[in-house]
Design an enzyme around this catalytic site. Structure first.
Site, PDB file in Angstrom:
ATOM      1  CE  LYS A 165      20.082  19.135  -4.042  1.00 29.82           C
ATOM      2  NZ  LYS A 165      20.202  18.073  -5.045  1.00 29.82           N
ATOM      3  NE  ARG A 203      24.523  15.243  -9.798  1.00 32.01           N
ATOM      4  CZ  ARG A 203      23.554  15.878  -9.142  1.00 32.01           C
ATOM      5  NH1 ARG A 203      23.345  17.174  -9.335  1.00 32.01           N
ATOM      6  NH2 ARG A 203      22.769  15.231  -8.317  1.00 32.01           N
ATOM      7  CE1 TYR A 249      21.380  52.914 -11.820  1.00 29.33           C
ATOM      8  CE2 TYR A 249      20.468  50.901 -10.885  1.00 29.33           C
ATOM      9  CZ  TYR A 249      21.229  52.055 -10.753  1.00 29.33           C
ATOM     10  OH  TYR A 249      21.844  52.343  -9.563  1.00 29.33           O
ATOM     11  CG  MET A 300      22.728  45.582  -5.204  1.00 32.19           C
ATOM     12  SD  MET A 300      24.297  46.267  -4.681  1.00 32.19           S
ATOM     13  CE  MET A 300      25.238  46.212  -6.200  1.00 32.19           C
TER      14      MET A 300
HETATM   15  C1  LIG Z   1      18.946  17.487  -5.197  1.00 39.45           C
HETATM   16  C2  LIG Z   1      18.745  16.023  -5.260  1.00 39.45           C
HETATM   17  C3  LIG Z   1      17.497  15.457  -4.983  1.00 39.45           C
HETATM   18  C4  LIG Z   1      16.256  16.274  -4.729  1.00 39.45           C
HETATM   19  O1  LIG Z   1      15.717  16.711  -5.959  1.00 39.45           O
HETATM   20  P1  LIG Z   1      14.358  17.555  -6.072  1.00 39.45           P
HETATM   21  O2  LIG Z   1      14.135  17.632  -7.525  1.00 39.45           O
HETATM   22  O3  LIG Z   1      14.620  18.885  -5.465  1.00 39.45           O
HETATM   23  O4  LIG Z   1      13.321  16.783  -5.352  1.00 39.45           O
HETATM   24  C5  LIG Z   1      17.407  14.087  -4.959  1.00 39.45           C
HETATM   25  N1  LIG Z   1      18.481  13.312  -5.223  1.00 39.45           N
HETATM   26  C6  LIG Z   1      19.690  13.821  -5.506  1.00 39.45           C
HETATM   27  C7  LIG Z   1      20.833  12.902  -5.795  1.00 39.45           C
HETATM   28  C8  LIG Z   1      19.856  15.187  -5.556  1.00 39.45           C
HETATM   29  O5  LIG Z   1      21.056  15.694  -5.855  1.00 39.45           O
END
Ligand SMILES: *Cc1c(COP(=O)(O)O)cnc(C)c1O
Length: 350
Positions: free
Chosen positions: A21, A119, A244, A293
């Protein structure tokens, strides 16, 4: 990444859902998916259908799992393209069932169960009778069941209870053997907890070379190196402000390198004044004053042969992402995903 994937496989003793992801945690979704296609991977885990499309458009045909709830308008495509969704409600289940019937197919879905993340997923109180309620939805093959750990790297007591709860849930749902896939453990989970009846792990961060548990960091191979170059080298006199707000003022003549990276690239502005270092010619050099930046200033007084054009490792094997994250008051996940498109990506090996 392949070495880290091997470690995930060994440590979890199970099959792998490789979590890609957020553009493979900022590493490049298509590139990572392609680099790993030859590997023994059960699923690629993505956040949404946009990422699922990108994997398919890259020519990668491995099974895709959507890690979170899906928007109703996206489900027809999910059914048509055979991506695996997880269900959090009977409403979703019925909708998927209807869409699958309309498409004339039977689809594989997983049940998400909420054991503490808050969630998504069915709540534990909804589980008795759930399998019975799903029974009439003939187009759904309930192929898996999964849950997520909110505190595997922070709260061992809670996490142990959660692992136990997940196993009780498997019993409530009719026993582990009823599901082809049982999955609970993320990176911290699989590195630190027994898999029990789980046969699929969902590592993310550790595959990108950062362990959520510092004790396991050494076993992982660094994956990303964020580099820039010295664009200007000058000696500033004593009493000269740098950056800055003039929060840093030289106390002696100081050899200051200007480096072409800043928060516009995802190098966090929150590192300003937090003792961040970069790596030049085999040495750590302190960042001076605020991150701007497009540029940072670095004290290179300790490197007599420093030169304009020198490569600067801002993050990588010598300056770990976890260190950057800690000094910036955040987590490595956010540092990785915050690297902006301005940074040109180069890929080597796998
Ligand atoms: C992002 C995610 C993971 C991976 O988690 P890590 O801590 O990066 O290994 C696994 N399961 C779900 C449902 C996630 O959203």
């Amino acid at each position: 990444m392949k070495k880290n994937l091997r470690l995930a496989r060994e440590a979890s003793g199970s099959e792998q859902m490789v979590v890609v992801k957020a553009g493979a945690y900022g590493h490049g979704l298509e590139e990572v998916a392609r680099a790993l296609t030859g590997q023994d991977i059960a699923f690629f885990g993505v956040a949404n259908v946009g990422e699922a499309r990108r994997i398919r458009n890259a020519g990668v045909e491995k099974p895709i799992y959507l890690l979170g709830p899906t928007w109703a308008a996206e489900r027809e495509e999910i059914v048509a393209r055979g991506w695996t969704a997880c269900l959090s409600s009977m409403e979703e289940a019925r909708h998927f069932n209807g869409l699958a019937a309309a498409a004339g197919k039977r689809i594989q879905v997983h049940l998400a169960v909420d054991t503490g993340m808050g969630r998504g997923g069915f709540l534990t109180g909804q589980l008795p009778g759930l399998m019975h309620a799903l029974e009439p939805l003939k187009q759904l093959e309930i192929e898996g069941v999964g849950s997520h750990l909110p505190s595997a790297d922070e709260d061992p007591d809670f996490t142990r209870t959660q692992v136990a709860t997940f196993h009780e849930i498997l019993e409530t749902l009719g026993g582990a053997q009823r599901f082809k896939w049982r999955h609970l453990l993320n990176s911290a989970g699989l590195l630190d907890y027994p898999r029990g009846a789980c046969n699929l792990a969902r590592p993310g961060l550790m595959l990108y070379g950062v362990s959520p548990l510092p004790a396991r960091q050494q076993q992982l191979a660094n994956v990303m190196t964020l580099k820039s170059r010295i664009t200007l080298l000058r000696t500033l006199p004593a009493g000269h402000g740098v950056s800055y707000g003039r929060q840093f003022v030289t106390t002696k003549p100081t050899c200051v390198a200007t480096v072409g990276i800043g928060y516009g690239d995802g190098y966090p502005r929150h590192l300003s004044g937090q003792g961040a270092d970069v790596w030049i010619r085999g040495q750590r050099c302190p960042v001076l004053g605020r991150v701007t930046m497009d540029q940072i200033m670095v004290d290179v007084s300790m490197i007599p042969d420093a030169a304009e054009g020198d490569e600067v490792e801002v993050m990588g094997a010598h300056i770990p992402a976890s260190e950057i994250a800690q000094k910036a008051g955040t987590i490595a996940w956010e540092i990785f995903t915050g690297i902006t498109p301005r940074v040109a990506r180069q890929y080597h090996g796998g």
